[in-house]
Every structure is written in structure tokens, then in C-alpha cells.
Design a protein around this motif. Structure first.
Motif, PDB file in Angstrom:
ATOM      1  N   PRO A  84      49.474  14.835  51.308  1.00  0.00           N
ATOM      2  CA  PRO A  84      49.186  13.407  51.525  1.00  0.00           C
ATOM      3  C   PRO A  84      50.385  12.588  51.984  1.00  0.00           C
ATOM      4  CG  PRO A  84      48.015  14.167  49.591  1.00  0.00           C
ATOM      5  CD  PRO A  84      48.882  15.318  50.033  1.00  0.00           C
ATOM      6  N   TYR A  85      51.595  12.927  51.516  1.00  0.00           N
ATOM      7  CA  TYR A  85      52.787  12.233  51.999  1.00  0.00           C
ATOM      8  C   TYR A  85      52.933  12.379  53.511  1.00  0.00           C
ATOM      9  CZ  TYR A  85      54.905  11.345  47.380  1.00  0.00           C
ATOM     10  OH  TYR A  85      55.177  10.897  46.123  1.00  0.00           O
ATOM     11  N   GLU A  86      52.702  13.604  54.007  1.00  0.00           N
ATOM     12  CA  GLU A  86      52.858  13.853  55.437  1.00  0.00           C
ATOM     13  C   GLU A  86      51.692  13.264  56.229  1.00  0.00           C
ATOM     14  OE1 GLU A  86      55.634  14.663  56.345  1.00  0.00           O
ATOM     15  OE2 GLU A  86      56.439  15.489  54.479  1.00  0.00           O
TER      16      GLU A  86
ATOM     17  N   ILE B 118      45.185  13.425  61.897  1.00  0.00           N
ATOM     18  CA  ILE B 118      45.716  13.092  63.214  1.00  0.00           C
ATOM     19  C   ILE B 118      46.505  14.250  63.811  1.00  0.00           C
ATOM     20  CG2 ILE B 118      47.889  12.081  62.360  1.00  0.00           C
ATOM     21  CD1 ILE B 118      45.752  10.808  65.317  1.00  0.00           C
ATOM     22  N   SER B 119      47.051  15.122  62.969  1.00  0.00           N
ATOM     23  CA  SER B 119      47.831  16.272  63.456  1.00  0.00           C
ATOM     24  C   SER B 119      47.731  17.404  62.447  1.00  0.00           C
ATOM     25  CB  SER B 119      49.299  15.883  63.647  1.00  0.00           C
ATOM     26  OG  SER B 119      49.925  15.645  62.393  1.00  0.00           O
ATOM     27  N   GLU B 120      48.116  18.595  62.863  1.00  0.00           N
ATOM     28  CA  GLU B 120      48.125  19.734  61.940  1.00  0.00           C
ATOM     29  C   GLU B 120      49.068  19.490  60.769  1.00  0.00           C
ATOM     30  OE1 GLU B 120      47.918  23.916  63.150  1.00  0.00           O
ATOM     31  OE2 GLU B 120      47.985  23.209  65.224  1.00  0.00           O
ATOM     32  N   TYR B 121      50.249  18.941  61.060  1.00  0.00           N
ATOM     33  CA  TYR B 121      51.236  18.729  60.003  1.00  0.00           C
ATOM     34  C   TYR B 121      50.727  17.738  58.958  1.00  0.00           C
ATOM     35  CZ  TYR B 121      55.809  18.368  57.792  1.00  0.00           C
ATOM     36  OH  TYR B 121      56.853  18.407  56.898  1.00  0.00           O
ATOM     37  N   ALA B 122      49.857  16.829  59.370  1.00  0.00           N
ATOM     38  CA  ALA B 122      49.291  15.867  58.428  1.00  0.00           C
ATOM     39  C   ALA B 122      48.448  16.538  57.356  1.00  0.00           C
ATOM     40  CB  ALA B 122      48.449  14.842  59.178  1.00  0.00           C
TER      41      ALA B 122
ATOM     42  N   GLY C 265      44.541  11.072  49.862  1.00  0.00           N
ATOM     43  CA  GLY C 265      44.558  12.163  48.907  1.00  0.00           C
ATOM     44  C   GLY C 265      45.607  11.953  47.829  1.00  0.00           C
ATOM     45  N   ASP C 266      45.653  12.856  46.895  1.00  0.00           N
ATOM     46  CA  ASP C 266      46.533  12.736  45.733  1.00  0.00           C
ATOM     47  C   ASP C 266      47.963  13.101  46.098  1.00  0.00           C
ATOM     48  OD1 ASP C 266      47.702  12.612  43.278  1.00  0.00           O
ATOM     49  OD2 ASP C 266      46.528  14.226  42.367  1.00  0.00           O
ATOM     50  N   ASP C 267      48.823  12.090  46.192  1.00  0.00           N
ATOM     51  CA  ASP C 267      50.219  12.333  46.564  1.00  0.00           C
ATOM     52  C   ASP C 267      51.029  12.959  45.432  1.00  0.00           C
ATOM     53  OD1 ASP C 267      51.379   9.968  44.981  1.00  0.00           O
ATOM     54  OD2 ASP C 267      49.987   8.958  46.340  1.00  0.00           O
ATOM     55  N   GLU C 268      50.420  13.141  44.264  1.00  0.00           N
ATOM     56  CA  GLU C 268      51.117  13.789  43.153  1.00  0.00           C
ATOM     57  C   GLU C 268      50.986  15.308  43.205  1.00  0.00           C
ATOM     58  OE1 GLU C 268      50.514  12.073  39.278  1.00  0.00           O
ATOM     59  OE2 GLU C 268      49.952  10.144  40.146  1.00  0.00           O
ATOM     60  N   LEU C 269      50.260  15.813  44.180  1.00  0.00           N
ATOM     61  CA  LEU C 269      50.196  17.264  44.369  1.00  0.00           C
ATOM     62  C   LEU C 269      51.596  17.816  44.590  1.00  0.00           C
ATOM     63  CD1 LEU C 269      47.130  17.560  46.781  1.00  0.00           C
ATOM     64  CD2 LEU C 269      47.210  18.271  44.374  1.00  0.00           C
ATOM     65  N   ASP C 270      51.853  19.016  44.069  1.00  0.00           N
ATOM     66  CA  ASP C 270      53.165  19.636  44.192  1.00  0.00           C
ATOM     67  C   ASP C 270      53.533  19.797  45.666  1.00  0.00           C
ATOM     68  OD1 ASP C 270      54.988  22.172  44.502  1.00  0.00           O
ATOM     69  OD2 ASP C 270      55.215  21.522  42.423  1.00  0.00           O
TER      70      ASP C 270
ATOM     71  N   LYS D 252      42.236   5.778  58.246  1.00  0.00           N
ATOM     72  CA  LYS D 252      43.624   5.879  57.779  1.00  0.00           C
ATOM     73  C   LYS D 252      44.528   4.924  58.550  1.00  0.00           C
ATOM     74  CE  LYS D 252      43.042  10.703  56.365  1.00  0.00           C
ATOM     75  NZ  LYS D 252      43.376  12.107  56.657  1.00  0.00           N
ATOM     76  N   LEU D 253      44.330   4.818  59.860  1.00  0.00           N
ATOM     77  CA  LEU D 253      45.101   3.870  60.663  1.00  0.00           C
ATOM     78  C   LEU D 253      44.823   2.435  60.217  1.00  0.00           C
ATOM     79  CD1 LEU D 253      44.649   5.579  64.142  1.00  0.00           C
ATOM     80  CD2 LEU D 253      46.855   5.156  63.037  1.00  0.00           C
ATOM     81  N   SER D 254      43.582   2.173  59.857  1.00  0.00           N
ATOM     82  CA  SER D 254      43.227   0.852  59.343  1.00  0.00           C
ATOM     83  C   SER D 254      43.946   0.579  58.022  1.00  0.00           C
ATOM     84  CB  SER D 254      41.707   0.767  59.153  1.00  0.00           C
ATOM     85  OG  SER D 254      41.337  -0.487  58.625  1.00  0.00           O
ATOM     86  N   PHE D 255      44.050   1.601  57.174  1.00  0.00           N
ATOM     87  CA  PHE D 255      44.764   1.447  55.910  1.00  0.00           C
ATOM     88  C   PHE D 255      46.232   1.092  56.175  1.00  0.00           C
ATOM     89  CE2 PHE D 255      47.144   2.617  52.208  1.00  0.00           C
ATOM     90  CZ  PHE D 255      46.312   2.319  51.129  1.00  0.00           C
TER      91      PHE D 255
END
Length: 383
Positions: free
Chosen positions: A270-272, A262-266, A235-240, A366-369
Motif C-alpha cells: 500500500p505504501y508503494e 496504476i503500475s506493477e510496482y504499485a 489497503g493496510d499500510d501496516e502489512l510487513d 485512488k487519484l481522487s483520494f
């Protein structure tokens, strides 16, 4: 994690955290190669330690090993480069520390030892994967560093705020990782885990998550192509970020979040998502290495032919496990089988599942990335 053997007559089993051989009582530890726990003999004349296979090289215990027993690091005195005005003798892992807990409070020391054990394990996997791993002395601009401190009272499991102490938040900032000492306290961490409705919260998990942020900066930021590929996946990591954080805590994630994350916090940003996925990749690699070390990976059914199929992973003593040629598909397939075994073992002991997560197809992507980013094999990433 690998296990090792002492050179004594009993060939005693040594673990990554071992500091002495329980059979021959010799000192054992890790030198700067940071890939093997081995025994050291003491030379009374020089007051130094040496390895039987390298008798000319002289070693000394890391100061944090000798003075506080919080690590098992050994330092080659021939390679030691003293810093101006600093006569500390620190091992490979301890050179990453910028701030350690207040050691005038003796209750901090055993918690610091837990911090160091988790940090060393996290660093070991990074080094085995040949990721860039430099401290601030080696690389003042892009080096990695750690702060271990707290703003609360250890005597009540970090409930009471300390007077005249700034708030301490676990997090990452431009290569500098802060871990609140409270995370090493089982009671405090459990209280936070249940208060935040988390399924998994460990000290090692914190290290791996925050290191994920650091390596996003090292591996992705600065490359327009890599950043674009990352956006497609996470996703777009430039999101506020602050706005995303606010929304996350004000609104519960959708019930189907497991389909994509993988988790709720994810789901927060996108950074998380990257950092959570990175941490799980490291969990998977370390745990599969440990399992193969004890010969307990393979088919759930125990069929010999099926078990042989997992040999392509080269786990763990064969260093090819960490090579880019290792198939991420085979790694994740082996993990899906072994996590069932792992969870079943926990249930047999009356404990919760060790790995209560679902690897949906988007999560596997995502894990593959992450896998291809670590090995700089972006051309192999499938859209």
C-alpha cells in the motif's frame, strides 16, 4: 508547466529551465517565490542583479548557478539569512540539498544538472498546490532534504562498483530522499528499466514517487481518521513491508493487476501504491498545465463546443487550476482525452507511448483520494 516572456523588445519566450534570454542575452531565472522565470539586469557598481520592476532589491546568482550552471536560481540578498559558519548563497530549490555529487569528478556535473532540473520541476508543482514545503533549516523535525550521490563509476555508465563506497539506494527515509546519480544517466537508467521490465522510468518520476512517500507522512500519518480512509482506498499500510517486497520480487503480479493498480510496482505494498499514484497525479497536473499553456488540450475531435467544456479546468495560467474547487473528475476526463493525443504524437515520431497506463475506475478513485488529501477535502471522498 507554464512558459514565460522576457521584457525585451522581442518578448522572447522563456522556459522554466531558461537561464538567459536568447534574444537580449540578459540573465533570467527563478527567485524564492519560485513561480516565474524573469529577466535580471546587472548593476556594475554593486556587482549585483536587479529586476526592472524592483530596482531597489539586489539579487545574486545561486552559487550552484554561478559556479556550475546546474540551476537558474536567483537569491534576494535582502532576504538572505547567513548560517553560522556557512557563507553559501543558495536559491530556494538548492537549500533542500544535503549532499551533492562528488564535483571533483567533472563527469558528475552534467548529470547533477539533470537532477536539479527534475527536482525543480517536482518542487514547482508542490508549491503551486500550496503543499507544505520546508527544508531542514526551516523545519529540522519534518523538513525535506535530498542526497544526490552514487556508489558506481560514471565512466562506464555506473556498472563498476567504486572502492570504499557504501551502497546507494534511491529511496525515502523520514523526509530524507536519496536519488542515485546513475538515474540521471540515460544508458544506466535504460538498462535498469529493461532489466526490471518497467514500462516507464524517468528521473522526474523518481522524484515524484519518493516525494509521495514524504507527503504520506505529512498528510496522512498522525491522523487516525485520515489513515483509516487511506486504508480503505489503498489497503493496510501496516502489512510487513519487507515480506511484501520479498513476495513481489519472487512472484509475478497477477495478470489482471491493471484492474486495480496504476503500475506493477504499485501492487507491491500500500505504501508503494500511494507513492505511484501520487507520482501519476503530479505527472497529470504538470502535463495538462503544459498542454493548456500551448492551447493543445480540448476535444480529440477538435469540436469547438467540446473544447470549451475543458475551460472549467482553468489550465494553466489561471492559478485556480491548483485550487481545491477544481473537479478531479474533469481533470481526469481531460487527461484521458489528452493522453490519446500525446501517445498519438509520439507514435507519429516513431516513439513509444508517452503514457502507457490505464486509468481504471479503482485507479481513478485512488487519484481522487490523492487530490482530496492534497486539498484536505476528506469529507468529499466517496466510499
Amino acid at each position: 508547466m507554464k512558459t514565460f516572456r522576457c521584457s525585451c523588445d522581442n518578448k522572447q519566450l522563456l522556459f522554466f529551465e531558461s537561464s538567459s534570454c536568447v534574444s537580449c542575452q540578459r540573465v533570467v531565472g527563478l527567485d524564492d517565490a519560485f513561480n516565474k522565470v524573469e529577466p535580471y539586469d546587472f548593476d556594475e557598481e554593486s556587482g549585483c542583479y536587479f529586476k526592472a520592476r524592483r530596482p531597489a532589491a539586489r539579487y545574486q546568482k545561486c552559487d550552484n548557478n554561478a559556479d556550475y550552471n546546474v540551476c537558474n536560481g536567483m537569491v534576494n540578498l535582502d532576504d538572505l539569512v547567513p548560517e553560522d559558519g556557512n557563507d553559501e548563497v543558495l536559491c530556494f530549490a538548492c537549500r533542500f540539498n544535503e549532499t551533492v555529487p562528488d564535483l571533483s569528478i567533472v563527469e558528475h556535473i552534467p548529470l547533477w544538472k539533470k537532477m536539479e532540473a527534475a527536482k525543480r520541476r517536482a518542487l514547482y508543482t508542490l508549491k503551486a498546490l500550496s503543499l507544505p514545503l520546508r527544508n531542514l533549516r526551516q523545519d529540522p523535525e519534518n523538513g525535506l532534504s535530498f542526497d544526490f550521490t552514487t556508489d558506481r563509476d560514471v565512466n562506464d555508465h555506473f556498472v563498476s562498483k567504486l572502492d570504499y563506497s557504501e551502497s546507494v539506494f534511491t529511496g525515502h527515509d523520514c523526509g530524507h530522499i536519496t536519488i542515485n546519480l546513475a538515474e540521471a544517466d540515460d544508458v544506466a537508467r535504460s538498462q535498469t528499466k529493461y532489466a526490471m521490465n518497467e514500462r516507464y522510468r524517468t528521473l522526474l518520476g523518481h522524484f515524484r514517487h519518493e516525494l509521495g512517500h514524504y507527503y504520506f507522512d505529512q498528510l496522512i500519518v498522525g491522523s487516525e481518521k485520515k489513515n483509516a480512509l487511506s486504508k480503505e482506498c489503498f489497503g493496510d499500510d501496516e502489512l510487513d513491508y519487507q515480506e511484501s517486497l520479498k513476495k513481489y520480487y519472487e512472484n509475478k503480479p497477477a495478470d489482471n493487476w491493471r484492474d486495480e493498480f496504476i503500475s506493477e510496482y504499485a501492487t507491491m505494498h500500500p505504501y508503494e501504491d500511494w507513492a505511484e499514484t501520487w507520482a501519476h497525479y503530479m505527472h497529470i497536473m504538470d502535463t495538462l498545465e503544459t498542454a493548456k499553456n500551448f492551447s493543445i488540450t480540448g476535444s480529440i475531435t477538435g469540436d469547438a463546443a467540446d473544447a470549451e467544456e475543458t475551460d472549467e479546468l482553468n489550465l494553466p495560467q489561471d492559478s485556480k487550476f491548483f485550487y481545491s474547487q477544481t473537479s478531479i473528475t474533469s481533470v481526469l476526463d481531460a487527461w484521458m482525452e489528452f493522453s490519446v493525443i500525446l501517445n498519438s504524437l509520439n507514435r507519429s515520431m516513431g516513439m513509444n507511448d508517452a503514457y502507457p497506463f490505464v486509468l481504471s475506475q479503482p485507479v481513478r478513485k485512488k487519484l481522487s483520494f490523492i487530490h482530496h488529501a492534497i486539498h484536505n477535502k476528506f469529507s468529499l471522498i466517496k466510499s
